[in-house]
Scaffold this active site. Structure first.
Site, short mmCIF file in Angstrom:
data_model
loop_
_atom_site.label_atom_id
_atom_site.label_comp_id
_atom_site.label_asym_id
_atom_site.label_seq_id
_atom_site.Cartn_x
_atom_site.Cartn_y
_atom_site.Cartn_z
N GLU B 68 5.06 33.17 67.15
CA GLU B 68 5.90 34.23 67.00
C GLU B 68 5.75 35.37 65.87
OE1 GLU B 68 6.73 31.31 67.36
OE2 GLU B 68 7.96 31.35 69.30
N HIS B 134 18.74 27.03 70.44
CA HIS B 134 18.51 27.87 71.36
C HIS B 134 19.71 28.51 71.56
CE1 HIS B 134 15.05 25.41 72.67
NE2 HIS B 134 14.66 26.37 73.21
#
Lengths: 327, 330
Positions: B68, B134
């Site tokens: 990321e 999540h």
């Protein structure tokens, strides 16, 4: 190998200019002229000048918290650099950046950085931009021996390898992350070997030899332009001053510092070589020292006399305002 | 004023609306590219870029390693260089591995270096299945950060119109798509339909009170409005669509019109964007208020994977009904 006289003189002059800038700015910082302080790069000139002399002026760099030498070698006028250290309106970042946030994006300087390890990622992104747009340029990401222990640096190296980006990673390895000796905190203790593990050409070189730095950077640049992807260069160097101005560190001996200064100084080594080869006379050299001193004096004068930024502009440039009026 | 569009089988989904807007802009601007994980074959985890690699090639839809920090750095550096990248972080939870690149770097470059950073960071957001890693609602954090803009569309029409605007903007945009809305169909605009940021959408007009919200909570608000209608309360629903810039004109007008306002989302309430809205709207419109603005949000707790526990942590339609009844009691 004999050095080209014109190139040699310009290279030496650049290193002298940086040395004088740093020693002058260091004193000014102690006098409170540089808000936020600064990180002195004295001793590391050959890495900056060796790399930059191998680049095209349009190539991109992104660098670290210790970036005066990279910035001056990249071609930013020293009066603009000094004015930015003083946080004056005439500085390259309008006084918003100071020592750690020198930049001239239009001319390929994508910024110093306050965050260790961040420069390689930004340079990698620039290299991706170069590739996406089909340009013939390279990007150089500088990182220190401290930054090679951040994950983001290696994420960026990996991405550069898989996309074959025109990127050169330069470890400006002055051997101390603030006060921590590189060997104490670097697993495996071989930074170039880490680079090699990512599958790219990776070298440890003498960062006090400006010609060696130039040669390796040129070769890396040629590979990058040929579409062969990135190169990793671990340039061993040394800083003569503390991590930050005013540091009273006990983490290394005066003998160690004196040894690097007297035996491996990049300016002494290169000037001696040029003089011994007849490319430079002693008189030329002394004139050069005087000339850079004058240039730095003028830069200080420029910075001193420059206006401060207008505090009413603190909201300007936060965003474009095009997405909606700021309220 | 517009009303909720009736859906038909022919209408595209929320994810397809994203594809549509991105395709149109990619045709016009060769410097737009998409970089993220599992985009080429899979089309993204929510089909948000399905077929785009096949149409534009793998140079413009790039599969990325799960890195990321490097993904956002790639977007940041290339945006500074002159591209207009879309960095697809999959779930916004994963942005936490790139917070330096987003908050320290992308958000501040323009201010310090006077250089635009035309970068879109797209991710799926919102509470659904998947548990604590999540389901983070991080939009308040991004809206809090000077230099970032934040889009939170609730329907296909807004997804397309907002992504098209983002892809013409010189600023970094965090584009959050709610996972529970991915398959919801709705009308979309044509290639010339651009939705400005900072412009709220009145989902439903009302006479008695208003719910100001965004994202999936708009769906809950619509259910609540039906229940309230059966009880004789006519509630207005405002969808903010973007959290920064924030449509303070519409917020103020709504507070002034009703004096009875509920602000709702599914982020933990402590320190959330609903707190910002309620506090600012109260300061500006105090004399128009019949009573305090009521906030509805999530518990200050990580989300559980168990569906019932997860649902219990976030506002239900019934919670919104109760909140509206509370402001009606003033």
């Amino acid at each position: 190998m004999t050095t080209d006289s014109k190139w040699g003189k310009e290279t030496l002059r650049q290193m002298l200019l940086i040395r004088n800038f740093e020693e002058t700015a260091d004193k000014l910082t102690l006098r409170g002229k540089v808000p936020g302080g600064m990180h002195n790069s004295s001793g590391q000139e050959a890495v900056a000048v060796g790399v930059m002399s191998a680049l095209d002026p349009k190539d991109v760099i992104a660098t670290t918290h210790r970036s005066h030498h990279h910035t001056i070698a990249k071609g930013m006028p020293v009066n603009i650099v000094m004015a930015e250290l003083f946080t004056k309106a005439t500085g390259c970042s309008g006084g918003r950046g100071a020592s750690m946030h020198l930049a001239d994006v239009e001319n390929g300087h994508f910024g110093g950085n306050g965050i260790v390890g961040a420069g390689v990622g930004i340079a990698m992104g620039a290299a991706l931009g170069i590739k996406q747009m089909g340009h013939k340029k390279v990007a150089v990401g500088f990182v220190g021996d401290g930054g090679v222990n951040t994950g983001r640096t290696w994420e960026a190296v990996n991405m550069a390898v898989i996309y074959k980006l025109p990127l050169i990673i330069i470890v400006d390895n002055n051997q101390y992350a603030v006060e921590t000796f590189v060997e104490r905190v670097t697993g495996g203790n071989d930074i170039a070997k880490r680079g090699a593990g990512f599958g790219l050409p990776s070298f440890t070189i003498d960062g006090q030899d400006v010609e060696e730095v130039h040669k390796h950077t040129s070769e890396a640049r040629n590979r990058a332009l040929a579409g062969e992807g990135p190169t990793f260069i671990n340039a061993l160097t040394y800083r003569y001053y503390g991590h930050n101005v005013g540091e009273k560190g006990q983490y290394r001996t005066q003998e160690e510092i004196a040894d690097w200064r007297s035996h491996r100084d990049p300016i002494d080594r290169f000037s001696a070589k040029l003089i011994s080869e007849g490319a430079l006379t002693q008189a030329d050299y002394e004139a050069m020292i005087k000339s850079v001193a004058k240039e730095i004096e003028e830069a200080v004068d420029f910075a001193e006399k420059s206006p401060l930024p207008d505090v009413s502009t603190i909201l300007d440039g936060v965003d474009s305002g095009l997405l909606g009026a700021r309220k | 004023m517009s009303t909720t569009t009736p859906t038909t089988q022919q209408n595209p989904t929320y994810s397809e609306a994203f594809q549509s807007g991105v395709r149109e802009e990619m045709k016009l601007n060769p410097n737009i590219f998409i970089l993220g994980t599992d985009l080429v074959e899979r089309g993204g985890h929510f089909a948000q870029v399905k077929g785009i690699a096949q149409e534009f090639g793998v140079d413009r839809v790039k599969d990325s390693p799960i890195s990321e920090a490097a993904m956002v750095a790639a977007g940041l550096g290339s945006a500074m260089y002159g591209c207009h990248p879309i960095i697809d972080l999959n779930f916004i939870d994963f942005s936490l591995g790139a917070m330096d690149e987003i908050i320290n770097q992308a958000a501040k470059i323009r201010f310090m270096f006077n250089r635009p950073v035309p970068l879109v960071i797209r991710a799926t957001s919102g509470v659904a299945l998947g548990g604590a890693h999540h389901c983070n609602s991080l939009e308040s954090l991004f809206a809090h950060t000077a230099g970032l803009s934040v889009a939170v569309p609730s329907r296909a029409y807004d997804v397309k119109g907002l992504i098209k605007t983002a892809l013409r903007s010189p600023d970094p945009v965090i584009f959050l798509m709610h996972k529970k809305l991915s398959g919801v169909r709705g009308e979309i605009g044509d290639e010339n339909t651009f939705i400005p940021f900072g412009s709220a959408h009145r989902v439903k007009s009302g006479k008695d009170a208003a719910i100001i919200s965004y994202g999936y909570t708009i769906v809950s608000a619509q259910k609540a409005a039906q229940t309230l209608a059966e009880q004789g309360i006519d509630v207005e629903i405002i969808d903010l669509r973007t959290l920064y810039p924030l449509d303070t004109d519409t917020i103020n007008a709504t507070v002034q019109k009703f004096g009875r306002v509920v602000v709702a989302d599914e982020a933990p309430m402590f320190g959330s964007i609903t707190a910002e809205i309620a506090a600012t709207a109260s300061e500006v419109n105090f004399r128009h208020l019949k009573g305090p603005i009521v906030r509805v949000g999530a518990a200050r707790a990580p989300l559980s994977a168990n569906p019932q526990m997860s649902e219990a942590a976030i506002p239900s339609a019934n919670d919104l009904v109760e909140a509206v009844k509370k402001v009606m009691s003033y």
